[in-house]
Design an enzyme around this catalytic site. Structure first.
Site, mmCIF file in Angstrom:
data_model
loop_
_atom_site.group_PDB
_atom_site.id
_atom_site.type_symbol
_atom_site.label_atom_id
_atom_site.label_comp_id
_atom_site.label_asym_id
_atom_site.label_seq_id
_atom_site.Cartn_x
_atom_site.Cartn_y
_atom_site.Cartn_z
ATOM 1 C CB SER A 127 -0.872 -0.018 1.246
ATOM 2 O OG SER A 127 -1.664 1.145 1.282
ATOM 3 C CG HIS A 174 -9.404 7.513 -15.661
ATOM 4 N ND1 HIS A 174 -9.993 6.737 -14.699
ATOM 5 C CD2 HIS A 174 -9.449 8.783 -15.179
ATOM 6 C CE1 HIS A 174 -10.387 7.502 -13.683
ATOM 7 N NE2 HIS A 174 -10.059 8.757 -13.952
ATOM 8 N NE ARG A 193 -7.667 -5.266 -0.298
ATOM 9 C CZ ARG A 193 -8.039 -4.190 -1.002
ATOM 10 N NH1 ARG A 193 -7.149 -3.299 -1.386
ATOM 11 N NH2 ARG A 193 -9.308 -3.999 -1.318
ATOM 12 C CG HIS A 230 -17.807 15.133 5.444
ATOM 13 N ND1 HIS A 230 -17.148 14.020 4.992
ATOM 14 C CD2 HIS A 230 -16.839 16.025 5.757
ATOM 15 C CE1 HIS A 230 -15.839 14.231 5.048
ATOM 16 N NE2 HIS A 230 -15.630 15.431 5.502
ATOM 17 C CG HIS A 237 -4.270 4.853 -2.359
ATOM 18 N ND1 HIS A 237 -5.399 4.201 -2.807
ATOM 19 C CD2 HIS A 237 -3.768 4.086 -1.365
ATOM 20 C CE1 HIS A 237 -5.580 3.105 -2.098
ATOM 21 N NE2 HIS A 237 -4.608 3.001 -1.224
#
Lengths: 285, 285
Positions: A109, A156, A127, A186, A123
């Site tokens: 990661s 992309h 896994r 939020h 990022h």
């Protein structure tokens, strides 16, 4: 089921990918043309995970690699291979654990926060997880402060090409999943410009799914450095930097309020420093 | 049950406390001796909360007051008075909502992040909540980067004196609650040096419980400015500042990972800017 040999192979490949990514990032640090800031290098730190359900408390562990440099203000690359039993409360959320809470998980990661606000943050994660079921997961997503359409398009496209070799439905599905996952309700805003996010990939063939996940790693290793090199020598203003720091505040909000990986790590007694390595070096609110 | 008049009285008092606190903080901004940084002043911004279960969608609202100054790098003081119905999922966690999810809630919440790393950060909150039950909650807690024993002692003593007027058990109970609440399990560390935290206070007398909560507000208004004035003119080093920024990273972790108020606000469609006003102006990891 994943064999012991396959687990060992996946771990070996994960470490190789980590080494290749770290080398490439250090190469970019060297390439950067600067009078007095020195190129950054990765520092490594290993940690052990205690698991009282395992022989010798051996719950596996991992290695954090952190670079604080002149191109990459903070680049954190974690490899971890852990095994043990999920806490009862958490096991309910994981496939294949209703009878037996035992798990094995291995992955890489990384989160990169560049110094230059014109270079996108990124990022990436791959896994393999084994319970009474086994599956692959991962993905990569881009978080620019200032979006360059060409970068978004190429990022992309790279992952579309990767996905299309394996399943015609993968790209559309995993792109949507990424958009839905990296979203701050939020704020009514996306964390970044997306990419792909996948989980529970189990075609029935370890070899095929493993090949796909390897390609995700290699795609990242090719496309992200390309995007960095497009912008890393460009000048920026104090206002650009302020906007980047605000964007990083949103990044921290997402990771602490919503991220499953953070939750998984903290709830399975993972290494806190490693789990929260994704947090930005500096953020403002 | 709390009457309409009592609700109005509580709201009026809450606003008066807000005004008194803001005035005192602005006074400290004026007092600070500095050649070129100008004293900060509060800016106010109001917001409305939409609630489709209410007539005219009127779910109440609030006012944020934010000061970015030379003593207080960021001081945020929120007043909100809201009413409506809890979402079903959330209502289960709130007393008195099993038959009827209707609620009314009014309170003040403030977080102060001083510029000088030797001046402690602080959080204070008082609130009155009415469902089919009604109760008071609140508290205050101190988060120094560098602990001065005298400050900790005096802060605790002030709230002990406040509590002891109402119930001999309050202080011990509310101090413990504060220590347990403001704790980061993933770091094995407390957020700060504590204070008091209380909730579900319902002695049967609105007048008594309201008087206690008023005293909590007044205690804060007396003791915190005293602590600020002990340190605000002291010089600090770059290393002191770095430690403060790291401490603030922990503060952000707590508020986003664990804080009930943040969760309550985000899940009841509160104002995101107001809810996250508690986040530090700058933090590092």
């Amino acid at each position: 089921m994943t064999t012991l040999e396959q687990k060992a192979e996946f771990e070996k490949w994960t470490i190789k990918l980590r080494d290749d990514i770290c080398s490439e990032l250090e190469k970019i640090e060297e390439e950067y043309d600067h009078d007095y800031l020195l190129p950054g290098q990765f520092r490594r730190e290993s940690w052990q995970r205690n698991d009282p359900t395992q022989p010798d408390n051996n719950g596996g562990g991992g290695t954090m690699s952190v670079l604080k440099g002149r191109v990459f203000e903070k680049a954190g690359v974690n490899v971890s291979c852990v095994q043990g039993q999920f806490p009862e409360q958490f096991a309910k959320e994981i496939p294949g654990t209703s009878e037996n809470p035992t798990f094995w998980a291995c992955g890489i990661s990384l989160v990169i926060h560049p110094l230059n606000p014109l270079v996108p943050a990124v990022h990436m994660n791959t896994r393999h997880i084994v319970t009474s079921k086994s599956w692959f997961g991962g993905g990569a997503d881009l978080t620019p402060t200032f979006e360059f359409q060409e970068d978004t398009k190429d990022f992309h496209q790279a992952f579309r090409n990767c996905c299309d070799q394996y399943d015609p439905n993968y790209y559309a599905k995993f792109k949507l999943w990424c958009d839905e996952y990296f979203y701050l309700p939020h704020r009514n805003e996306a964390r970044g410009v997306g990419g792909i996010f996948y989980d529970y990939v189990d075609s029935g063939s370890f070899d095929t799914d493993y090949a796909f996940t390897r390609d995700v790693g290699l795609t990242f290793l090719k496309i992200y450095p390309e995007l960095v090199r497009r912008h890393f020598q460009k000048p920026w203003t104090a206002e650009d930097k302020q906007k980047q720091l605000q964007k990083r505040g949103r990044y921290a909000e997402f990771n602490l309020l919503y991220d499953r990986g953070t939750k998984f790590g903290l709830q399975t007694n993972g290494n806190t420093e490693a789990i929260l390595m994704s947090l930005p070096p500096v953020a403002v609110w």
